[in-house]
Motif scaffolding. Structure first.
Motif, mmCIF file in Angstrom:
data_model
loop_
_atom_site.group_PDB
_atom_site.id
_atom_site.type_symbol
_atom_site.label_atom_id
_atom_site.label_comp_id
_atom_site.label_asym_id
_atom_site.label_seq_id
_atom_site.Cartn_x
_atom_site.Cartn_y
_atom_site.Cartn_z
ATOM 1 N N THR A 190 0.859 -1.181 0.000
ATOM 2 C CA THR A 190 0.000 0.000 0.000
ATOM 3 C C THR A 190 0.901 1.238 0.000
ATOM 4 O O THR A 190 2.073 1.171 0.397
ATOM 5 C CB THR A 190 -0.907 0.015 1.235
ATOM 6 O OG1 THR A 190 -0.090 0.029 2.416
ATOM 7 C CG2 THR A 190 -1.835 -1.193 1.254
ATOM 8 N N LYS A 211 0.147 -5.189 -13.108
ATOM 9 C CA LYS A 211 -1.238 -4.982 -13.504
ATOM 10 C C LYS A 211 -1.417 -5.526 -14.924
ATOM 11 O O LYS A 211 -0.474 -5.553 -15.711
ATOM 12 C CB LYS A 211 -1.607 -3.500 -13.443
ATOM 13 C CG LYS A 211 -1.648 -2.945 -12.026
ATOM 14 C CD LYS A 211 -2.157 -1.524 -11.984
ATOM 15 C CE LYS A 211 -2.285 -1.026 -10.552
ATOM 16 N NZ LYS A 211 -2.793 0.367 -10.477
ATOM 17 N N LYS A 234 -7.418 -9.069 -3.216
ATOM 18 C CA LYS A 234 -7.564 -7.776 -3.893
ATOM 19 C C LYS A 234 -8.428 -6.827 -3.091
ATOM 20 O O LYS A 234 -8.092 -5.643 -2.920
ATOM 21 C CB LYS A 234 -8.145 -7.981 -5.293
ATOM 22 C CG LYS A 234 -8.316 -6.684 -6.072
ATOM 23 C CD LYS A 234 -8.871 -6.922 -7.466
ATOM 24 C CE LYS A 234 -9.112 -5.621 -8.198
ATOM 25 N NZ LYS A 234 -9.662 -5.838 -9.580
ATOM 26 N N THR A 238 -7.068 -3.260 -1.573
ATOM 27 C CA THR A 238 -7.615 -1.972 -2.017
ATOM 28 C C THR A 238 -8.274 -1.222 -0.859
ATOM 29 O O THR A 238 -8.168 0.004 -0.768
ATOM 30 C CB THR A 238 -8.623 -2.170 -3.160
ATOM 31 O OG1 THR A 238 -9.634 -3.110 -2.762
ATOM 32 C CG2 THR A 238 -7.936 -2.703 -4.409
ATOM 33 N N GLU A 239 -8.939 -1.952 0.053
ATOM 34 C CA GLU A 239 -9.540 -1.311 1.225
ATOM 35 C C GLU A 239 -8.458 -0.745 2.139
ATOM 36 O O GLU A 239 -8.629 0.328 2.725
ATOM 37 C CB GLU A 239 -10.411 -2.309 1.985
ATOM 38 C CG GLU A 239 -11.717 -2.667 1.297
ATOM 39 C CD GLU A 239 -12.661 -1.489 1.184
ATOM 40 O OE1 GLU A 239 -12.909 -0.812 2.196
ATOM 41 O OE2 GLU A 239 -13.141 -1.225 0.059
ATOM 42 N N CYS A 241 -5.552 0.339 1.163
ATOM 43 C CA CYS A 241 -5.069 1.555 0.497
ATOM 44 C C CYS A 241 -5.981 2.731 0.824
ATOM 45 O O CYS A 241 -5.514 3.836 1.131
ATOM 46 C CB CYS A 241 -5.007 1.347 -1.012
ATOM 47 S SG CYS A 241 -3.733 0.200 -1.572
ATOM 48 N N SER A 242 -7.282 2.506 0.767
ATOM 49 C CA SER A 242 -8.255 3.569 1.028
ATOM 50 C C SER A 242 -8.230 4.017 2.482
ATOM 51 O O SER A 242 -8.425 5.201 2.779
ATOM 52 C CB SER A 242 -9.669 3.094 0.670
ATOM 53 O OG SER A 242 -9.752 2.711 -0.684
#
Length: 310
Positions: A190, A211, A234, A238-239, A241-242
Motif C-alpha cells: 500500500t 497490472k 484484492k 484496495t480497502e 489503500c483507502s
C-alpha cells in the motif's frame, strides 16, 4: 477432473458459534475459557487464562495472516510460522463470515495438548518479535468478503497494529505473458507502507505484482490489478489503500495439487524480509528443513490404502 483433498488445517464442520459455554461438558475447561459471554459478532475475543489477565496488547505489532486462496498456500505457510516459532494462542476472531468448524489442536506436540480444540479463526502471538498471527481454517460464506474485510481492518486500527502482511496465491494458468517471466513470487505494498519499506524490497530484488490489461486484445492501455484465485486478497488490499493502513501482500502463482512445496517457498520469501528465523547456510541442500512441520500435516492426504484391497 482433479480430486479434492483435505487440507491440514481443515477439521470437522460444526455449529460452533451457536454453542454456549454453559452447554460445554466439564472436561473442556480450556475450550470454555475462550468463549466468555456475551458474544459480540465480528471482534477479537481473548482467551481467559485465569487470574483476570488483561487482553493482549498488539500496539506496534505486525499482523500476519493468510488469504483463503488457490492451493491454501497462505494458510499452509502460516501453519509453518506458528509451529516453528511455537506461538501462543491468545484468542480467536469471532465472525459469521466464515464456515463454522471445530477440530483438534493442529500444532499438538504431546498427548496432553492434542485434545485442545481449535476453531475457524484463531489468533496467536509472539511478543518477543512483536508478531501476531491470525490463522483462518475455513472458507468464506458467500457474499461475506466485504463484511469480513471491514471488521478485520477495524480491529487492526483499534489494536494499533503497525502493519499487516497477507500471504496469498493466484492461479498460475491465468498469468499473462509478462508474469510468465522470472520468479513465480510477487509482492504488493500500500502507499503508506511503500514509503517505509519500498527501498528494502528493491534491495531484495523482489518483483512487484504486475497490472494486466482490463480488456485484453481490445484495449491494452487500461491496466488493472487482477489476482484470480486470490480470495479476499484484492479487496483487502484496495480497502487498506483507502483506509491508509500499511499492508504488504506476498503471493505465489501456483496450481491445485500438493501445495506443500509452494508453502515452503512462500514462507521462505516472507523470511527474506521479516527474518522470523535465522536463515541456514547457502550450502544447505534443503532450505525447508529450518521450518517445523505441524503434526496435523501427517493426515494431509488422509489415511493410507487398506491392505485388504490387495
Amino acid at each position: 477432473m482433479g480430486v479434492r483433498r483435505p487440507r491440514p488445517a481443515s477439521f470437522l464442520p460444526s455449529l460452533l458459534p451457536s454453542l454456549l459455554p454453559s452447554s460445554l461438558p466439564p472436561f473442556l475447561p480450556s475450550f470454555a475459557a475462550c468463549f466468555p459471554p456475551p458474544f459480540t459478532a465480528g471482534m477479537f475475543i481473548p482467551c481467559d487464562r485465569g487470574g483476570g489477565s488483561a487482553a493482549p496488547d498488539f500496539k506496534g505489532f505486525t499482523l500476519l495472516m493468510p488469504a483463503v486462496s488457490v492451493g491454501n498456500v497462505g494458510q499452509l505457510a502460516i501453519d509453518l510460522v506458528i509451529s516453528t516459532l511455537d506461538m501462543t494462542k491468545v484468542g480467536y476472531f469471532y465472525t459469521d463470515c466464515l464456515v463454522p468448524m471445530v477440530g483438534n489442536n493442529p500444532y499438538a506436540t504431546a498427548e496432553e495438548n492434542s485434545v485442545e480444540l481449535s476453531i475457524n479463526a484463531e489468533v496467536y502471538s509472539l511478543p518477543s518479535k512483536k508478531l501476531v498471527v491470525l490463522q483462518i481454517r475455513s472458507p468464506f460464506i458467500k457474499n461475506k468478503y466485504r463484511p469480513f474485510c471491514e471488521t478485520l481492518l477495524s480491529w487492526v486500527k483499534s489494536s494499533k497494529c503497525a502493519r499487516v502482511v497477507l500471504l496469498s496465491s493466484s492461479h498460475a494458468y491465468q498469468r499473462d505473458d509478462e508474469q510468465l517471466l522470472g520468479t513465480p513470487l510477487r509482492y504488493l505494498l500500500t502507499p503508506d507502507l511503500e514509503k517505509a519499506v519500498g527501498g528494502r524490497m528493491k534491495d531484495l530484488n523482489w518483483k512487484e505484482m504486475e497490472k494486466v490489461a482490463a480488456y485484453p486484445g481490445i484495449n491494452d492501455t487500461d491496466k488493472v490489478l487482477h489476482i484470480p484465485g486470490g480470495g479476499i486478497t484484492k479487496l483487502l488490499f484496495t480497502e487498506s489503500c483507502s483506509e491508509g493502513i500499511q499492508m504488504a501482500v506476498l503471493l505465489k502463482f501456483c496450481s491445485e495439487g500438493d501445495n506443500i512445496p509452494d508453502a515452503f517457498v512462500l514462507v521462505n520469501y516472507l523470511n527474506e524480509w521479516l527474518q522470523l528465523i535465522k536463515s541456514e547456510s547457502n550450502n544447505s541442500t534443503d532450505p525447508s528443513s529450518q521450518w517445523k512441520i505441524p503434526s496435523s500435516w501427517r493426515l494431509l492426504f488422509g489415511n493410507g490404502l487398506p491392505p485388504a484391497l490387495f
